[in-house]
Design a protein around this motif. Structure first.
Motif, short mmCIF file in Angstrom:
data_model
loop_
_atom_site.label_atom_id
_atom_site.label_comp_id
_atom_site.label_asym_id
_atom_site.label_seq_id
_atom_site.Cartn_x
_atom_site.Cartn_y
_atom_site.Cartn_z
N LEU A 227 27.81 6.67 22.63
CA LEU A 227 28.32 5.44 23.23
C LEU A 227 28.17 4.24 22.31
CD1 LEU A 227 26.80 5.90 26.80
CD2 LEU A 227 29.05 6.59 25.96
N ASN A 228 27.15 4.24 21.48
CA ASN A 228 26.87 3.07 20.66
C ASN A 228 26.27 3.53 19.34
OD1 ASN A 228 25.93 0.71 19.47
ND2 ASN A 228 25.34 -0.21 21.42
N GLY A 229 26.95 3.25 18.26
CA GLY A 229 26.51 3.71 16.95
C GLY A 229 25.22 3.10 16.46
N ALA A 230 24.73 2.06 17.12
CA ALA A 230 23.51 1.40 16.68
C ALA A 230 22.26 2.18 17.06
CB ALA A 230 23.43 0.00 17.27
N GLU A 231 22.38 3.11 18.02
CA GLU A 231 21.22 3.85 18.50
C GLU A 231 20.93 5.07 17.61
OE1 GLU A 231 19.32 2.95 20.87
OE2 GLU A 231 20.49 1.27 21.69
N HIS A 232 19.71 5.63 17.78
CA HIS A 232 19.32 6.84 17.06
C HIS A 232 20.12 8.04 17.56
CE1 HIS A 232 16.83 10.02 15.35
NE2 HIS A 232 16.28 9.09 14.59
N TYR A 233 20.46 8.96 16.70
CA TYR A 233 21.32 10.07 17.11
C TYR A 233 20.61 11.07 18.02
CZ TYR A 233 19.07 13.24 13.73
OH TYR A 233 18.16 14.01 13.05
N LEU A 234 19.28 10.97 18.15
CA LEU A 234 18.54 11.84 19.07
C LEU A 234 18.19 11.14 20.38
CD1 LEU A 234 16.17 13.60 16.52
CD2 LEU A 234 18.12 14.60 17.71
N ASN A 235 18.81 9.99 20.65
CA ASN A 235 18.56 9.24 21.88
C ASN A 235 19.50 9.73 22.98
OD1 ASN A 235 18.27 7.35 23.91
ND2 ASN A 235 18.14 5.60 22.53
N TRP A 236 18.93 10.36 24.01
CA TRP A 236 19.72 10.91 25.11
C TRP A 236 20.50 9.82 25.86
CZ3 TRP A 236 19.69 10.22 30.43
CH2 TRP A 236 20.36 11.18 31.18
N ASN A 237 19.94 8.61 25.98
CA ASN A 237 20.59 7.52 26.71
C ASN A 237 21.89 7.08 26.04
OD1 ASN A 237 18.52 7.02 28.80
ND2 ASN A 237 17.25 6.51 27.02
N ASN A 238 22.05 7.42 24.77
CA ASN A 238 23.22 6.98 24.03
C ASN A 238 24.26 8.09 23.91
OD1 ASN A 238 24.62 5.02 22.41
ND2 ASN A 238 24.08 6.25 20.62
N PHE A 239 24.04 9.22 24.56
CA PHE A 239 24.93 10.37 24.41
C PHE A 239 25.31 10.91 25.78
CE2 PHE A 239 25.92 14.85 23.75
CZ PHE A 239 26.72 14.81 22.61
N LYS A 240 26.59 11.14 26.01
CA LYS A 240 27.09 11.66 27.28
C LYS A 240 27.78 13.01 27.05
CE LYS A 240 25.65 8.16 29.57
NZ LYS A 240 24.51 8.31 30.49
N SER A 241 27.18 14.07 27.61
CA SER A 241 27.73 15.41 27.41
C SER A 241 29.07 15.59 28.12
CB SER A 241 26.74 16.45 27.93
OG SER A 241 25.58 16.46 27.15
N ASN A 242 29.27 14.90 29.24
CA ASN A 242 30.50 15.11 30.01
C ASN A 242 31.61 14.14 29.64
OD1 ASN A 242 29.34 12.84 31.01
ND2 ASN A 242 29.42 13.43 33.17
N SER A 243 31.41 13.36 28.60
CA SER A 243 32.45 12.42 28.14
C SER A 243 33.33 13.09 27.09
CB SER A 243 31.82 11.16 27.57
OG SER A 243 31.07 10.48 28.57
N MET A 244 34.57 12.61 26.98
CA MET A 244 35.54 13.29 26.13
C MET A 244 36.44 12.30 25.40
SD MET A 244 38.36 16.14 27.32
CE MET A 244 37.07 17.12 28.09
N ILE A 245 36.75 12.60 24.15
CA ILE A 245 37.76 11.87 23.39
C ILE A 245 38.65 12.90 22.69
CG2 ILE A 245 36.39 9.78 22.99
CD1 ILE A 245 35.74 10.84 20.22
N MET A 246 39.83 12.48 22.26
CA MET A 246 40.70 13.39 21.53
C MET A 246 41.47 12.61 20.46
SD MET A 246 43.93 14.19 24.02
CE MET A 246 45.10 12.92 24.48
N ARG A 247 42.02 13.36 19.51
CA ARG A 247 42.85 12.78 18.44
C ARG A 247 44.09 13.63 18.29
NH1 ARG A 247 37.61 11.94 16.44
NH2 ARG A 247 37.53 14.07 15.64
N ILE A 248 45.21 13.00 18.00
CA ILE A 248 46.46 13.69 17.72
C ILE A 248 47.04 13.13 16.43
CG2 ILE A 248 47.00 14.34 20.09
CD1 ILE A 248 48.75 11.87 20.30
#
Length: 478
Positions: free
Chosen positions: A401-422
């Motif tokens: 959700l926010n690049g400023a947070e640590h990559y191991l911070n659960w509060n900054n990561f959503k497993s059920n969220s989705m993005i795509m690219r075409i």
């Protein structure tokens, strides 16, 4: 030269005295009565040294070609025939190798350059608060070098070695994205030589079994198959395996690798590998002082038509006095036939992260899917190889959700969220000229806006605003 001098010495010591004695014999006894036989004998004696000289010269030339690493005449004729036909596509780079040029006594220079210039690009950035709910539209026009692989590789009968440096420049859409792992994994030499992506390893091989040690690419999926011009995508999101681009796998890691890569019955390629990455102290890739990774793959290839692999990884990070495990599996496939090409990647990761100040372990997951079907039309031309058109679709489930947070911070990561690219790309390729193949083209890529956090308290966390880019691109490999 030694052989010629030795032949001359033998002639001086033995042939000349014998001919002198024969001449004396003629003078004393009047020679043979049949002059015709004498004439034929003299002609044969004159022809024999000429044939012998020609044979010696041929052997000398062959030895010199072998010493200098020149290709055999049969290979040269086959290469010329393929060039004339214009229908033979360049074989993909071998497993674990970038595109390599001609060898000199077993040493192959490696050069692969892919870059582009963004003629149009835009993205939105959160620039407000919960009350103002304001975003800013940012425009981008910049040039970037996506792949700059330079180095040497040695493939001896039993000894192997490789040293390459992957030079890159900063890429705006990744630098401004929310994924901290993606930014760390996209290291650039601009940030110092210690951060540059490189492979430096040595090893041995016997009967297609190899052992490597040093800083090398993990044995995982078909990541290395992207290190060539391919269908011509030249943005960071489109040139490498999605598991690398999204940051869940390091592109190089220090450690040890053991594997097998052999051809069975001329057409069938079987390969498997296992690598242990110890990481470095204060790991450059994972921002941790205790990092361990185990990566493996089992794969099969049939000529240039099919290449498939099952891959896995196990990684352990250390953060806030906690050991955090990550397990990943992947299925990677590349199918090519009659100008059509279909690379496909599926990766699923299960990770442990930390929640809150109490550092409670929480389980998270991510799912990555990538497909890039394409078609290339080949020309029967002296230097024009083909024109290619390819599509691209990426799906990422498990979003930061926010690049400023640590990559191991659960509060900054959503497993059920989705993005795509075409995306879509059109490219023009040249045949090999003086050992170099080239490419130029155009790529359009878009990551649409997506709602990523329903529980967020303000819009800056609710949405990934995505980006749009149009890139002029070019590349070359030797």
């Amino acid at each position: 030269m030694f052989k010629k001098m030795l032949t001359l010495l033998i002639a001086v010591l033995f042939v000349v005295p014998f001919m002198a004695a024969a001449d004396d014999f003629d003078d004393d006894f009047g020679g043979f009565e049949d002059e015709g036989e004498d004439s034929e004998s003299e002609e044969e004696e004159e022809e024999a040294p000429a044939k012998k000289k020609s044979k010696e010269q041929s052997e000398s030339d062959a030895a010199m070609k072998d010493l200098m690493g020149d290709p055999d005449e049969e290979k040269e004729e086959a290469s010329e025939k393929n060039s004339e036909d214009g229908a033979v596509e360049a074989a993909p780079a071998e497993e674990g190798k970038a595109a390599a040029g001609k060898s000199f006594k077993g040493v192959k220079p490696i050069l692969l350059v892919k870059g582009g210039f963004t003629v149009f690009g835009s993205y939105k950035r959160w620039n407000g608060s919960e009350s103002t709910k304001k975003t800013s539209s940012m425009s981008s026009m910049f040039g970037s070098l996506d792949e700059g692989i330079v180095g040497l590789e040695y493939q001896g009968k039993h000894v192997i070695a490789k040293g390459t440096l992957n030079i890159r420049t900063n890429y705006a859409f990744m630098e401004n994205g929310a994924n901290p792992l993606a930014r760390v994994n996209y290291h650039s030499i601009q940030n110092g030589a210690a951060n540059a992506l490189y492979e430096v390893y040595g090893g041995i091989k016997f009967f297609d079994v190899f052992i490597k040690a040093g800083k090398l690419m993990p044995e995982y999926g078909l990541v290395d198959s992207w290190q060539n011009l391919g269908m011509g995508f030249t943005t960071p999101y489109l040139t490498r395996s999605l598991v690398v681009v999204e940051g869940f796998l390091p592109e190089t890691d220090a450690g040890l690798a053991l594997g097998y890569n052999g051809i069975i019955k001329n057409d069938h390629n079987v390969f498997l590998g296992l690598s242990l990455g110890t990481g470095a102290n204060n790991s450059e890739f994972w921002d941790s002082d205790r990092t361990m990774g185990l990566y493996g793959r089992v794969g099969y290839g049939f000529k240039d038509y099919v290449k498939a692999a099952f891959a896995f990884q196990y990684r352990k990070d250390h953060h806030m006095a906690k050991d955090l495990d990550a397990v990943g599996i992947g299925v990677h496939l590349n199918v090519s036939a009659k100008g059509f090409e279909m690379p496909f990647t599926f990766d699923y990761n299960m990770m442990k992260m930390l929640k809150g100040e109490n550092a409670i372990r929480k389980s998270t997951t991510s799912l990555l899917i990538s497909a890039a079907p394409g078609y290339a039309y080949h020309f029967n031309h002296e230097w024009i190889d083909k024109v290619g058109l390819a599509l691209r679709y990426d799906l990422v489930q498990g979003v930061y959700l926010n690049g400023a947070e640590h990559y191991l911070n659960w509060n900054n990561f959503k497993s059920n969220s989705m993005i795509m690219r075409i995306g879509v790309t059109a490219n023009f390729f040249t045949k090999e000229l003086a050992g170099v193949r080239g490419m130029a083209g155009l790529t359009f890529l878009m990551q649409p806006k997506s709602k990523v956090d329903k529980s967020g308290t303000y819009d800056g966390k609710k949405y990934d605003y995505g980006f749009t880019t149009l890139v002029l691109q070019a590349g070359a490999e030797f």
